[in-house]
Structure formats: structure tokens, C-alpha cells
Motif scaffolding. Structure first.
Motif, PDB file in Angstrom:
ATOM      1  N   ARG A   1      40.103  42.064  38.688  1.00 47.47           N
ATOM      2  CA  ARG A   1      40.603  40.715  38.372  1.00 47.47           C
ATOM      3  C   ARG A   1      39.752  40.087  37.275  1.00 47.47           C
ATOM      4  O   ARG A   1      40.267  39.504  36.328  1.00 47.47           O
TER       5      ARG A   1
ATOM      6  N   ALA B   1      51.224  37.184  28.542  1.00 44.35           N
ATOM      7  CA  ALA B   1      52.147  37.006  29.662  1.00 44.35           C
ATOM      8  C   ALA B   1      52.052  38.185  30.632  1.00 44.35           C
ATOM      9  O   ALA B   1      52.084  37.993  31.855  1.00 44.35           O
ATOM     10  N   GLN B   2      51.900  39.400  30.091  1.00 43.60           N
ATOM     11  CA  GLN B   2      51.731  40.573  30.956  1.00 43.60           C
ATOM     12  C   GLN B   2      50.448  40.453  31.782  1.00 43.60           C
ATOM     13  O   GLN B   2      50.443  40.773  32.971  1.00 43.60           O
TER      14      GLN B   2
ATOM     15  N   ARG C   1      48.862  37.676  32.646  1.00 40.42           N
ATOM     16  CA  ARG C   1      49.040  36.629  33.661  1.00 40.42           C
ATOM     17  C   ARG C   1      49.878  37.136  34.828  1.00 40.42           C
ATOM     18  O   ARG C   1      49.599  36.845  35.987  1.00 40.42           O
ATOM     19  N   GLU C   2      50.893  37.940  34.527  1.00 36.98           N
ATOM     20  CA  GLU C   2      51.736  38.513  35.586  1.00 36.98           C
ATOM     21  C   GLU C   2      50.904  39.432  36.489  1.00 36.98           C
ATOM     22  O   GLU C   2      51.028  39.387  37.714  1.00 36.98           O
ATOM     23  N   ARG C   3      50.062  40.225  35.897  1.00 35.64           N
ATOM     24  CA  ARG C   3      49.205  41.106  36.706  1.00 35.64           C
ATOM     25  C   ARG C   3      48.281  40.289  37.597  1.00 35.64           C
ATOM     26  O   ARG C   3      48.060  40.637  38.753  1.00 35.64           O
TER      27      ARG C   3
ATOM     28  N   GLU D   1      48.805  37.318  38.789  1.00 39.89           N
ATOM     29  CA  GLU D   1      49.600  36.737  39.872  1.00 39.89           C
ATOM     30  C   GLU D   1      49.876  37.767  40.959  1.00 39.89           C
ATOM     31  O   GLU D   1      49.788  37.459  42.151  1.00 39.89           O
ATOM     32  N   ARG D   2      50.209  38.984  40.550  1.00 40.46           N
ATOM     33  CA  ARG D   2      50.486  40.029  41.545  1.00 40.46           C
ATOM     34  C   ARG D   2      49.227  40.393  42.320  1.00 40.46           C
ATOM     35  O   ARG D   2      49.291  40.689  43.511  1.00 40.46           O
TER      36      ARG D   2
ATOM     37  N   THR E   1      47.657  50.128  43.902  1.00 40.70           N
ATOM     38  CA  THR E   1      48.080  49.384  42.719  1.00 40.70           C
ATOM     39  C   THR E   1      47.268  49.813  41.510  1.00 40.70           C
ATOM     40  O   THR E   1      47.808  50.033  40.431  1.00 40.70           O
TER      41      THR E   1
ATOM     42  N   TRP F   1      48.609  51.390  37.977  1.00 41.12           N
ATOM     43  CA  TRP F   1      48.409  50.658  36.735  1.00 41.12           C
ATOM     44  C   TRP F   1      47.461  51.344  35.767  1.00 41.12           C
ATOM     45  O   TRP F   1      47.380  50.959  34.610  1.00 41.12           O
TER      46      TRP F   1
END
Length: 95
Positions: free
Chosen positions: A7, A52-53, A55-57, A59-60, A72, A76
Motif C-alpha cells: 500500500r 486512476a489505476q 487509486r483503484e488498486r 481502494e481494492r 492478490t 497483480w
């Protein structure tokens, strides 16, 4: 790598991308060359999509238990390495 260290790594890359986007927008405002402005806008748009990618990661990751993270991370890993290389290449090219 733990979920928290991953993270933090994603956050660092997101900050790098956001800093470069801001620099590109400043350069767009400062240039009188229309062609250069178009090139800079295109690069900013690509970096915004990458942001954006990221930020999406994030959030997940937030909603995922630590024990599920290893699966995960494995899923990834290749994509993450390619994304990091792309970010670094784009940032160095537009610096």
C-alpha cells in the motif's frame, strides 16, 4: 511483502504521478507553442489514467483482509511491475 508495505509503495507511485501531472499542467500554462501544449496534454492525460489505476488498486486493497493479500499480490505482480516501469519511463521522459 505485506499488504501495508505494498500500500505504501502504491501511495509513493501515486504521489510521483500526481506531482508530475501538476508539473505538466504548469508547463502547459507556460508554453506558447501549440504543438508542445498538445504533447503535454496528451502525456498528462495518460498519467491521469495511470493515477486512476493506482487509486483503484488502493481502494481494492483497503477492503481486503491481510490473509487474502498474497493471492492478490500474485495476480497483480506482472501487471504492477509493468505499470511501475511505465510510470518511471513517463516521468523521466517528461522531466
Amino acid at each position: 511483502m505485506s499488504k501495508e508495505s505494498f500500500r505504501r509503495q502504491v501511495l509513493r507511485k501515486l504521489r510521483d504521478v500526481e506531482f508530475r501531472i501538476a508539473a505538466l499542467h504548469a508547463a502547459i500554462a507556460d508554453t506558447a507553442d501549440d504543438r508542445r501544449r498538445v504533447d503535454l496534454r496528451g502525456e498528462a492525460a495518460v498519467l491521469e489514467a495511470i493515477g486512476a489505476q493506482l487509486r483503484e488498486r488502493l481502494e481494492r486493497l483497503e477492503g481486503q483482509p491481510e490473509e487474502d493479500f498474497s493471492a492478490t499480490r500474485a495476480a497483480w505482480q506482472d501487471d504492477w511491475q509493468a505499470l511501475v516501469r511505465d510510470i518511471e519511463r513517463r516521468i523521466s521522459r517528461t522531466a
